[in-house]
Scaffold this motif. Structure first.
Motif, PDB file in Angstrom:
ATOM      1  N   LEU A 422      43.644  12.858  -5.093  1.00 48.60           N
ATOM      2  CA  LEU A 422      43.648  12.296  -6.444  1.00 48.60           C
ATOM      3  C   LEU A 422      43.508  10.786  -6.427  1.00 48.60           C
ATOM      4  CD1 LEU A 422      46.508  14.403  -8.067  1.00 48.60           C
ATOM      5  CD2 LEU A 422      44.050  14.832  -8.076  1.00 48.60           C
ATOM      6  N   ARG A 423      42.816  10.290  -7.426  1.00 54.99           N
ATOM      7  CA  ARG A 423      42.721   8.846  -7.627  1.00 54.99           C
ATOM      8  C   ARG A 423      42.850   8.553  -9.110  1.00 54.99           C
ATOM      9  NH1 ARG A 423      37.100   7.725  -4.739  1.00 54.99           N
ATOM     10  NH2 ARG A 423      37.300   5.725  -5.788  1.00 54.99           N
ATOM     11  N   VAL A 424      43.244   7.342  -9.417  1.00 55.28           N
ATOM     12  CA  VAL A 424      43.254   6.898 -10.806  1.00 55.28           C
ATOM     13  C   VAL A 424      42.209   5.786 -10.888  1.00 55.28           C
ATOM     14  CG1 VAL A 424      44.629   5.866 -12.647  1.00 55.28           C
ATOM     15  CG2 VAL A 424      45.682   7.511 -11.075  1.00 55.28           C
ATOM     16  N   ILE A 425      41.234   5.992 -11.776  1.00 58.48           N
ATOM     17  CA  ILE A 425      40.033   5.155 -11.777  1.00 58.48           C
ATOM     18  C   ILE A 425      39.906   4.413 -13.097  1.00 58.48           C
ATOM     19  CG2 ILE A 425      37.495   5.328 -11.822  1.00 58.48           C
ATOM     20  CD1 ILE A 425      38.288   5.999  -9.156  1.00 58.48           C
ATOM     21  N   ASN A 426      39.557   3.159 -13.024  1.00 56.44           N
ATOM     22  CA  ASN A 426      39.265   2.411 -14.243  1.00 56.44           C
ATOM     23  C   ASN A 426      38.008   3.001 -14.882  1.00 56.44           C
ATOM     24  OD1 ASN A 426      37.723   0.247 -15.784  1.00 56.44           O
ATOM     25  ND2 ASN A 426      39.732  -0.710 -15.542  1.00 56.44           N
ATOM     26  N   GLY A 430      34.935   1.898 -12.721  1.00 52.58           N
ATOM     27  CA  GLY A 430      34.888   2.951 -11.717  1.00 52.58           C
ATOM     28  C   GLY A 430      35.673   2.604 -10.464  1.00 52.58           C
ATOM     29  N   GLN A 431      36.397   1.481 -10.510  1.00 50.71           N
ATOM     30  CA  GLN A 431      37.225   1.074  -9.359  1.00 50.71           C
ATOM     31  C   GLN A 431      38.595   1.748  -9.438  1.00 50.71           C
ATOM     32  OE1 GLN A 431      36.097  -1.313  -6.997  1.00 50.71           O
ATOM     33  NE2 GLN A 431      34.171  -0.954  -8.074  1.00 50.71           N
ATOM     34  N   ASP A 432      39.249   1.839  -8.281  1.00 51.02           N
ATOM     35  CA  ASP A 432      40.600   2.382  -8.284  1.00 51.02           C
ATOM     36  C   ASP A 432      41.531   1.456  -9.056  1.00 51.02           C
ATOM     37  OD1 ASP A 432      40.915   4.836  -6.376  1.00 51.02           O
ATOM     38  OD2 ASP A 432      39.455   3.494  -5.436  1.00 51.02           O
ATOM     39  N   ALA A 433      42.333   2.029  -9.932  1.00 50.16           N
ATOM     40  CA  ALA A 433      43.308   1.236 -10.674  1.00 50.16           C
ATOM     41  C   ALA A 433      44.441   0.862  -9.727  1.00 50.16           C
ATOM     42  CB  ALA A 433      43.844   2.043 -11.843  1.00 50.16           C
ATOM     43  N   ALA A 434      45.061  -0.274  -9.995  1.00 51.67           N
ATOM     44  CA  ALA A 434      46.216  -0.676  -9.199  1.00 51.67           C
ATOM     45  C   ALA A 434      47.414   0.196  -9.584  1.00 51.67           C
ATOM     46  CB  ALA A 434      46.529  -2.146  -9.461  1.00 51.67           C
ATOM     47  N   ALA A 435      48.480   0.121  -8.782  1.00 50.44           N
ATOM     48  CA  ALA A 435      49.695   0.857  -9.133  1.00 50.44           C
ATOM     49  C   ALA A 435      50.135   0.437 -10.533  1.00 50.44           C
ATOM     50  CB  ALA A 435      50.796   0.571  -8.121  1.00 50.44           C
ATOM     51  N   ASN A 436      50.592   1.383 -11.300  1.00 49.19           N
ATOM     52  CA  ASN A 436      51.087   1.148 -12.674  1.00 49.19           C
ATOM     53  C   ASN A 436      50.005   0.709 -13.651  1.00 49.19           C
ATOM     54  OD1 ASN A 436      53.844   1.721 -12.023  1.00 49.19           O
ATOM     55  ND2 ASN A 436      53.851  -0.244 -10.930  1.00 49.19           N
ATOM     56  N   ASP A 484      52.667   5.267 -10.127  1.00 46.20           N
ATOM     57  CA  ASP A 484      53.621   4.186  -9.870  1.00 46.20           C
ATOM     58  C   ASP A 484      53.687   3.859  -8.371  1.00 46.20           C
ATOM     59  OD1 ASP A 484      55.312   5.970  -8.614  1.00 46.20           O
ATOM     60  OD2 ASP A 484      56.855   5.957 -10.179  1.00 46.20           O
ATOM     61  N   ASP A 485      54.553   2.931  -8.024  1.00 46.80           N
ATOM     62  CA  ASP A 485      54.617   2.476  -6.628  1.00 46.80           C
ATOM     63  C   ASP A 485      55.040   3.569  -5.662  1.00 46.80           C
ATOM     64  OD1 ASP A 485      53.945  -0.277  -7.165  1.00 46.80           O
ATOM     65  OD2 ASP A 485      55.895  -0.402  -8.179  1.00 46.80           O
ATOM     66  N   ASP A 486      55.747   4.573  -6.183  1.00 48.63           N
ATOM     67  CA  ASP A 486      56.181   5.663  -5.304  1.00 48.63           C
ATOM     68  C   ASP A 486      55.167   6.798  -5.241  1.00 48.63           C
ATOM     69  OD1 ASP A 486      58.587   4.276  -4.996  1.00 48.63           O
ATOM     70  OD2 ASP A 486      59.439   5.237  -6.793  1.00 48.63           O
ATOM     71  N   GLY A 487      54.029   6.607  -5.904  1.00 49.48           N
ATOM     72  CA  GLY A 487      53.012   7.655  -5.869  1.00 49.48           C
ATOM     73  C   GLY A 487      53.194   8.729  -6.926  1.00 49.48           C
ATOM     74  N   TYR A 488      54.184   8.582  -7.791  1.00 48.39           N
ATOM     75  CA  TYR A 488      54.352   9.534  -8.893  1.00 48.39           C
ATOM     76  C   TYR A 488      53.289   9.239  -9.950  1.00 48.39           C
ATOM     77  CZ  TYR A 488      58.881  11.345  -7.352  1.00 48.39           C
ATOM     78  OH  TYR A 488      59.887  11.966  -6.671  1.00 48.39           O
ATOM     79  N   THR A 489      52.679  10.313 -10.454  1.00 48.37           N
ATOM     80  CA  THR A 489      51.650  10.144 -11.463  1.00 48.37           C
ATOM     81  C   THR A 489      52.210  10.528 -12.831  1.00 48.37           C
ATOM     82  OG1 THR A 489      49.926  10.551  -9.845  1.00 48.37           O
ATOM     83  CG2 THR A 489      49.323  10.856 -12.143  1.00 48.37           C
ATOM     84  N   PHE A 490      51.882   9.737 -13.817  1.00 51.12           N
ATOM     85  CA  PHE A 490      52.280  10.000 -15.200  1.00 51.12           C
ATOM     86  C   PHE A 490      51.016  10.295 -16.000  1.00 51.12           C
ATOM     87  CE2 PHE A 490      56.738   8.499 -15.203  1.00 51.12           C
ATOM     88  CZ  PHE A 490      56.781   7.942 -13.925  1.00 51.12           C
ATOM     89  N   ILE A 491      51.036  11.362 -16.775  1.00 51.85           N
ATOM     90  CA  ILE A 491      49.871  11.708 -17.590  1.00 51.85           C
ATOM     91  C   ILE A 491      50.051  11.087 -18.971  1.00 51.85           C
ATOM     92  CG2 ILE A 491      48.561  13.612 -18.630  1.00 51.85           C
ATOM     93  CD1 ILE A 491      48.343  13.537 -15.598  1.00 51.85           C
TER      94      ILE A 491
END
Ligand code: ATP
Ligand code: MG
Length: 633
Positions: A422-426, A430-436, A484-491
């Protein structure tokens, strides 16, 4: 092994990982290759392997657990409880399969199943799997139009239906709905097989087309129907998405990958093994119903509880009573269902001792913190959010209590499941979003086993809907997320649920969360409505726990909600208007239909309402709009 080690292996050495997991099911012929990936994003797991879902769910348990309870079908509507051991289930499924064969149904034929949560729906599904027919279960709450679309899309050879279902004491006749659907269909089925529970005294069968299941079954009571060994990637079933965001997509699932993913999730996610009991409250017509009422529990030799009825009948303690009686270990339900219970006395949650009960899983829509706390504290049991889609067939984000529960973070369904890169993308760069930082949740293909292989008959739509959003080949979940910084994803909601207020991009979901934290609120929907100055403005529709009729009281309550949003999210998110309404429109699967509310608010046609649960809810919105907002103007 712990979660981290296993997850890392699933990403770094997927073939070794999945070859190991594949041992959890029986293969008639071993696979030649764990993964074939020459035409991305299409992939073939366990290529060349031959297996069968029905064999794995039923036959292979006979020797060791033939007399163990496999299925308890409980209806608080008809008052019936039916219990089947694995041996009895085997007999029922064989009889059902023999009837299908008699009707000329074979490998690759599509069979639409239109039934409520009754034992025969499970038999029908497994009978199809046994002979290699492709089932397409259509949720019983859908009316003729929806059913006709699905019959046509699948070109069903046979439709299996119940005479009727029941909801809150009311008989809902299925057969006339099916007759109307067939009337509308361009490609009507050859036959209709009717499983009657004697609920519809006016049941009529069309001569030559319709057949009574009990009559045919009588000829096949002791039938032994050979298992069709299917190549791992042959289609096992079709299932349409909820249609929250548009025309439903016909999700196609395979055989081997599906079985392997479910077996893995039963152990590591749901913590249910042989002889243990799982209770999923889902309808068989949804993905959860397929995966965790039918296939998942049976694949691992567990017991599955199937429930027809509401959570309130005969009393609001019924679910916990059943958990106590059957020794349920893991329960699976939805936030919507818990919000229904939330309007009741919490004492019901403590009425039955639940010594065997370990976990309550909830999925299907965002689980807000107040609801999660209410049920978790009320039951005194951990509540486990998990995120997935019809497309994925099993959780994408979850905690893994089966491997030792990780700390729960309210509002987050957790960590990536095995094989999901999984990745979170802007969404712009199309770049990877930073933590949070917010972006779109995507998965890097190949998707793990268990996920859809394509959209039925429409590879083009599969590519366009899911893989056509970025320059890179990525599966888009079409949901916003942050990690988040711990790798937890929030939808944070669906990508089409974002509104643009004077250049600020706001998620309607975040505003809904803020409103829902107010103790007076039962539920809230937020939409963006066109505004000449700001482009769009947020508008709140909320239901209160105790409805107010007096105008000034409503005004005060609505102002408080406006203020709550400002306090939590800032003035930019201030709802332009707040409407206190009696009910919110939802899909049949309990998801908010924001697009319909929005259409009404912008005085457009409310669009395709065929997936709507309660048409009165839209009327209610219309009336409120006409009457004027309770706060704002
Ligand atoms: P369609 O794709 O036809 O518009 P749909 O997305 O509602 O319909 P489903 O596959 O039933 O159909 O729902 C999956 C969606 O439900 C997810 O993409 C997500 O938006 C939402 N969802 C599911 N589980 C969770 C969860 N735990 N937290 C937040 N959202 C969730
Ligand atoms: Mg979807």
């Amino acid at each position: 092994m712990n979660y981290e080690t296993l997850y890392r292996q699933s990403i770094e050495q997927p073939e070794a990982f999945w070859a190991e997991q594949a041992r959890a099911i029986d293969w008639h012929k071993p696979f030649d290759r764990v993964l074939e990936y020459d035409q991305p994003p299409f992939r073939r797991w366990f290529a060349g392997g031959e297996t069968n879902l029905c064999f794995n769910a039923v036959d292979r348990h006979l020797a060791e657990r033939g007399e163990q309870l496999a299925l308890a079908a409980i209806s608080t509507e008809t008052g019936e409880r039916k219990h089947y051991t694995y041996r009895e289930l085997h007999r029922e499924v064989n009889a059902f399969a023999a009837v299908l064969v008699e009707l000329g149904v074979g490998r690759g034929d599509r069979v639409v199943i239109y039934m409520p949560n009754m034992a025969e729906a499970v038999f029908a599904v497994l009978a199809c799997a046994r002979i290699g027919a492709i089932h397409s279960v259509v949720f019983g709450g859908f009316a003729a139009h929806n059913l006709a679309l699905r019959i046509d899309d699948a070109r069903a050879k046979l439709v299996i239906c119940a005479d009727a279902g029941m909801r809150a004491g009311k008989v809902i006749r299925y057969k006339p709905l099916l007759d109307a659907a067939i009337e509308q269909a361009q490609f009507p089925p050859e036959h209709v097989l009717v499983v009657s529970r004697g609920l519809d005294p006016e049941l009529t069968l069309v001569e030559g087309r319709d057949l009574d299941y009990a009559t045919l079954k009588a000829r096949h009571l002791d039938a032994q129907v050979p298992v069709a060994w299917l190549e791992s990637n042959e289609p096992s079933y079709l299932l349409y998405t909820s249609g929250t965001t548009g025309k439903p997509k016909g999700v196609q699932r395979d055989v081997g990958g599906h079985a392997v993913a479910l077996a893995l999730s039963m152990r590591t996610v749901f913590d249910v093994g042989p002889g243990q009991v799982m209770f999923s409250t889902s309808d068989v017509g949804w993905a959860v119903g397929h995966s965790y009422n039918i296939y998942g529990p049976l694949l691992v030799g567990a017991t599955s509880l199937l429930y027809e009825g509401t959570p309130l009948n005969p009393d609001p303690g019924i679910w916990w009573q059943l958990c106590a009686e059957y020794g349920v270990r893991t329960m699976f339900s939805s936030p919507t269902a818990i919000r229904v219970l939330k309007k009741q006395d919490p004492a019901w949650l403590r009425k039955h001792a639940l010594p065997d009960f370990r976990w309550l899983f909830l999925a299907g829509e965002p689980l807000d913190e107040p609801t999660a706390r209410w049920i978790s504290e009320g039951l005194g049991k951990p509540v486990i959010d998990n995120y997935w889609q019809t497309e994925t067939g099993w959780p994408v984000l979850c905690l893994h209590p089966g491997l030792g529960l990780k700390p729960v973070k309210f509002g987050s369904p957790g960590l990536p499941n095995f094989g999901y890169k999984l990745r979170v993308i802007n969404e712009v760069t199309g770049q990877d979003a930073a933590a949070n930082e917010k972006g779109v949740l995507v998965a890097q293909p190949p998707l793990p086993p268990g996920c859809l292989t394509t959209v039925w008959n429409d590879d083009e739509r599969f590519l366009r809907s899911y893989f056509g959003h970025f320059n890179e080949l990525l599966y888009s979940s079409l949901d916003w997320a942050i990690r988040d910084d711990d790798g937890y994803t929030f939808i944070l909601g669906r990508t089409d649920d974002v509104i643009n207020v004077a250049g600020h991009r706001l998620g309607t979901r975040e505003i809904e969360e803020a409103v829902a934290t107010h103790s007076s609120v039962a539920e809230a929907a937020v939409i963006g409505v066109q505004d000449e100055v700001k482009g769009q403005v947020p508008v709140v529709f909320a239901t209160l726990k105790s409805p107010l009729s007096e105008k000034s009281a409503r005004h005060a309550a609505a102002l408080a909600l406006q203020q709550r949003v400002v306090d939590q999210l800032g003035a930019v998110a201030r709802p332009a208007r707040v409407y206190l309404v009696g009910a919110l429109p939802k899909t049949r699967s309990g998801k908010l239909l924001r697009r319909s509310i929005q259409a009404l608010a912008e005085t457009r046609d409310a669009g395709d309402l065929s997936t709507l649960d309660d048409p009165n809810a839209l009327e209610d919105i219309r009336t409120s709009l006409a009457r004027g907002a309770d706060a704002g103007s």
